[in-house]
Write a protein that holds these residues in place. Structure first.
Motif, PDB file in Angstrom:
ATOM      1  N   LEU A 171       0.630  -1.199  -0.045  1.00  0.00           N
ATOM      2  CA  LEU A 171      -0.011  -0.116  -0.081  1.00  0.00           C
ATOM      3  C   LEU A 171       0.719   1.288   0.107  1.00  0.00           C
ATOM      4  CD1 LEU A 171      -2.826   1.322   0.084  1.00  0.00           C
ATOM      5  CD2 LEU A 171      -2.601   0.891   2.684  1.00  0.00           C
ATOM      6  N   LEU A 172       1.827   1.106   0.696  1.00  0.00           N
ATOM      7  CA  LEU A 172       2.757   2.334   0.752  1.00  0.00           C
ATOM      8  C   LEU A 172       3.423   2.610  -0.620  1.00  0.00           C
ATOM      9  CD1 LEU A 172       4.348   4.720   2.545  1.00  0.00           C
ATOM     10  CD2 LEU A 172       6.107   2.914   3.018  1.00  0.00           C
ATOM     11  N   GLY A 173       3.944   1.436  -1.275  1.00  0.00           N
ATOM     12  CA  GLY A 173       4.441   1.906  -2.572  1.00  0.00           C
ATOM     13  C   GLY A 173       3.566   2.239  -3.642  1.00  0.00           C
ATOM     14  N   ARG A 174       2.143   1.579  -3.623  1.00  0.00           N
ATOM     15  CA  ARG A 174       1.101   2.103  -4.459  1.00  0.00           C
ATOM     16  C   ARG A 174       0.942   3.608  -4.450  1.00  0.00           C
ATOM     17  NH1 ARG A 174      -4.331   0.905  -3.540  1.00  0.00           N
ATOM     18  NH2 ARG A 174      -3.660  -1.171  -2.310  1.00  0.00           N
ATOM     19  N   THR A 212       2.768   5.831  -2.733  1.00  0.00           N
ATOM     20  CA  THR A 212       3.704   6.660  -3.093  1.00  0.00           C
ATOM     21  C   THR A 212       3.874   6.700  -4.595  1.00  0.00           C
ATOM     22  OG1 THR A 212       4.866   5.912  -1.209  1.00  0.00           O
ATOM     23  CG2 THR A 212       6.343   6.771  -2.864  1.00  0.00           C
ATOM     24  N   ARG A 213       3.523   5.912  -5.428  1.00  0.00           N
ATOM     25  CA  ARG A 213       3.588   5.878  -6.718  1.00  0.00           C
ATOM     26  C   ARG A 213       2.479   7.070  -7.398  1.00  0.00           C
ATOM     27  NH1 ARG A 213       4.901   0.851  -6.382  1.00  0.00           N
ATOM     28  NH2 ARG A 213       2.958  -0.003  -6.611  1.00  0.00           N
ATOM     29  N   GLU A 237      -4.216  19.687  -7.161  1.00  0.00           N
ATOM     30  CA  GLU A 237      -3.367  20.147  -5.854  1.00  0.00           C
ATOM     31  C   GLU A 237      -4.042  19.665  -4.717  1.00  0.00           C
ATOM     32  OE1 GLU A 237      -3.459  24.323  -6.896  1.00  0.00           O
ATOM     33  OE2 GLU A 237      -1.264  24.132  -7.559  1.00  0.00           O
ATOM     34  N   GLU A 238      -5.202  19.588  -4.653  1.00  0.00           N
ATOM     35  CA  GLU A 238      -6.042  18.994  -3.184  1.00  0.00           C
ATOM     36  C   GLU A 238      -5.774  17.478  -3.212  1.00  0.00           C
ATOM     37  OE1 GLU A 238      -9.979  20.300  -3.678  1.00  0.00           O
ATOM     38  OE2 GLU A 238      -9.500  22.323  -3.321  1.00  0.00           O
ATOM     39  N   ALA A 239      -5.951  16.827  -4.565  1.00  0.00           N
ATOM     40  CA  ALA A 239      -5.801  15.112  -4.317  1.00  0.00           C
ATOM     41  C   ALA A 239      -4.258  15.013  -4.071  1.00  0.00           C
ATOM     42  CB  ALA A 239      -6.262  14.673  -5.821  1.00  0.00           C
ATOM     43  N   LEU A 240      -3.404  15.782  -4.508  1.00  0.00           N
ATOM     44  CA  LEU A 240      -1.888  15.553  -4.165  1.00  0.00           C
ATOM     45  C   LEU A 240      -1.452  15.740  -2.811  1.00  0.00           C
ATOM     46  CD1 LEU A 240       1.012  15.018  -4.976  1.00  0.00           C
ATOM     47  CD2 LEU A 240       1.114  17.467  -5.356  1.00  0.00           C
ATOM     48  N   ALA A 241      -2.267  16.770  -2.239  1.00  0.00           N
ATOM     49  CA  ALA A 241      -2.201  16.795  -0.762  1.00  0.00           C
ATOM     50  C   ALA A 241      -2.631  15.758   0.093  1.00  0.00           C
ATOM     51  CB  ALA A 241      -2.930  18.075  -0.131  1.00  0.00           C
ATOM     52  N   GLU A 242      -3.758  15.314  -0.414  1.00  0.00           N
ATOM     53  CA  GLU A 242      -4.607  14.006   0.437  1.00  0.00           C
ATOM     54  C   GLU A 242      -3.877  12.752   0.167  1.00  0.00           C
ATOM     55  OE1 GLU A 242      -8.419  13.857  -1.515  1.00  0.00           O
ATOM     56  OE2 GLU A 242      -9.246  15.654  -0.794  1.00  0.00           O
ATOM     57  N   ARG A 243      -3.223  12.507  -1.082  1.00  0.00           N
ATOM     58  CA  ARG A 243      -2.195  11.443  -1.342  1.00  0.00           C
ATOM     59  C   ARG A 243      -1.098  11.544  -0.402  1.00  0.00           C
ATOM     60  NH1 ARG A 243      -6.104  10.681  -3.146  1.00  0.00           N
ATOM     61  NH2 ARG A 243      -6.953   9.457  -5.034  1.00  0.00           N
ATOM     62  N   TYR A 244      -0.481  12.855  -0.389  1.00  0.00           N
ATOM     63  CA  TYR A 244       0.970  12.907   0.568  1.00  0.00           C
ATOM     64  C   TYR A 244       0.427  12.682   1.853  1.00  0.00           C
ATOM     65  CZ  TYR A 244       4.901  15.274   2.626  1.00  0.00           C
ATOM     66  OH  TYR A 244       5.835  15.309   3.306  1.00  0.00           O
ATOM     67  N   GLU A 246       0.731   8.904   6.508  1.00  0.00           N
ATOM     68  CA  GLU A 246      -0.010   7.894   7.591  1.00  0.00           C
ATOM     69  C   GLU A 246       0.481   6.709   7.494  1.00  0.00           C
ATOM     70  OE1 GLU A 246      -4.484   6.874   8.659  1.00  0.00           O
ATOM     71  OE2 GLU A 246      -4.299   8.832   7.667  1.00  0.00           O
ATOM     72  N   ILE A 247       0.525   6.003   6.233  1.00  0.00           N
ATOM     73  CA  ILE A 247       1.058   4.683   6.200  1.00  0.00           C
ATOM     74  C   ILE A 247       2.462   4.645   6.502  1.00  0.00           C
ATOM     75  CG2 ILE A 247       1.273   3.122   4.434  1.00  0.00           C
ATOM     76  CD1 ILE A 247      -0.982   4.162   2.667  1.00  0.00           C
ATOM     77  N   ALA A 248       3.487   5.471   5.898  1.00  0.00           N
ATOM     78  CA  ALA A 248       4.764   5.368   6.466  1.00  0.00           C
ATOM     79  C   ALA A 248       4.752   5.250   8.310  1.00  0.00           C
ATOM     80  CB  ALA A 248       5.410   6.791   5.917  1.00  0.00           C
ATOM     81  N   GLY A 249       3.977   6.113   8.760  1.00  0.00           N
ATOM     82  CA  GLY A 249       4.008   6.089  10.149  1.00  0.00           C
ATOM     83  C   GLY A 249       3.548   4.714  10.673  1.00  0.00           C
ATOM     84  N   LEU A 250       2.740   4.020  10.146  1.00  0.00           N
ATOM     85  CA  LEU A 250       2.224   2.746  10.355  1.00  0.00           C
ATOM     86  C   LEU A 250       3.283   1.637  10.016  1.00  0.00           C
ATOM     87  CD1 LEU A 250       0.145   0.728  11.250  1.00  0.00           C
ATOM     88  CD2 LEU A 250      -0.721   0.442   9.057  1.00  0.00           C
ATOM     89  N   ALA A 251       4.032   1.901   8.911  1.00  0.00           N
ATOM     90  CA  ALA A 251       5.140   0.914   8.662  1.00  0.00           C
ATOM     91  C   ALA A 251       6.214   1.366   9.635  1.00  0.00           C
ATOM     92  CB  ALA A 251       5.613   1.270   7.362  1.00  0.00           C
ATOM     93  N   TYR A 252       6.461   2.280  10.311  1.00  0.00           N
ATOM     94  CA  TYR A 252       7.735   2.613  11.145  1.00  0.00           C
ATOM     95  C   TYR A 252       7.221   1.904  12.491  1.00  0.00           C
ATOM     96  CZ  TYR A 252      10.365   5.083  14.599  1.00  0.00           C
ATOM     97  OH  TYR A 252      11.004   5.396  15.683  1.00  0.00           O
TER      98      TYR A 252
END
Length: 106
Positions: free
Chosen positions: A38-41, A43-44, A72-79, A84-90
């Motif tokens: 999910l993090l990879g997808r 991020t892509r 730009e709004e969609a980009l902010a949401e994806r970011y 959040e997913i990176a935090g879970l991975a951590y």
């Protein structure tokens, strides 16, 4: 025969087939794999959207264009999703925070 049926109705001596639950380690490994996928997808998706926004700006798209605002709004949401997913991975021990990576490089 009636006695056997009564016993089964009462729940005595009834054999049930139970599926074996996967081992805790298997569940953890599966969750880790899903988080990384999910993090990879995401991020892509974020990278592709950032590239599209940058391309639109470079091509001279009007900054007030609603399509650019939506992108730009969609980009902010994806970011935010990626963070959040990176935090879970951590938390799962699958990732290192950026500040920790910088310390290791020094």
């Amino acid at each position: 025969e009636e006695e056997e049926e009564e016993e089964k109705e009462e729940g005595e001596d009834v054999d049930y087939e139970h599926a074996e639950a996967p081992a805790a380690g298997d569940e953890e490994i599966e969750m880790q794999a899903r988080v990384l996928e999910l993090l990879g997808r995401k991020t892509r998706e974020c990278d592709e959207l950032a590239g599209a926004v940058e391309h639109a700006r470079e091509a001279g798209m009007d900054p007030s264009d609603p399509r650019l605002h939506r992108a730009e709004e969609a980009l902010a949401e994806r970011y935010a999703e990626v963070k959040e997913i990176a935090g879970l991975a951590y938390k799962l021990g699958l990732a290192v925070r950026d500040d920790e990576e910088e310390e290791e490089e020094e």
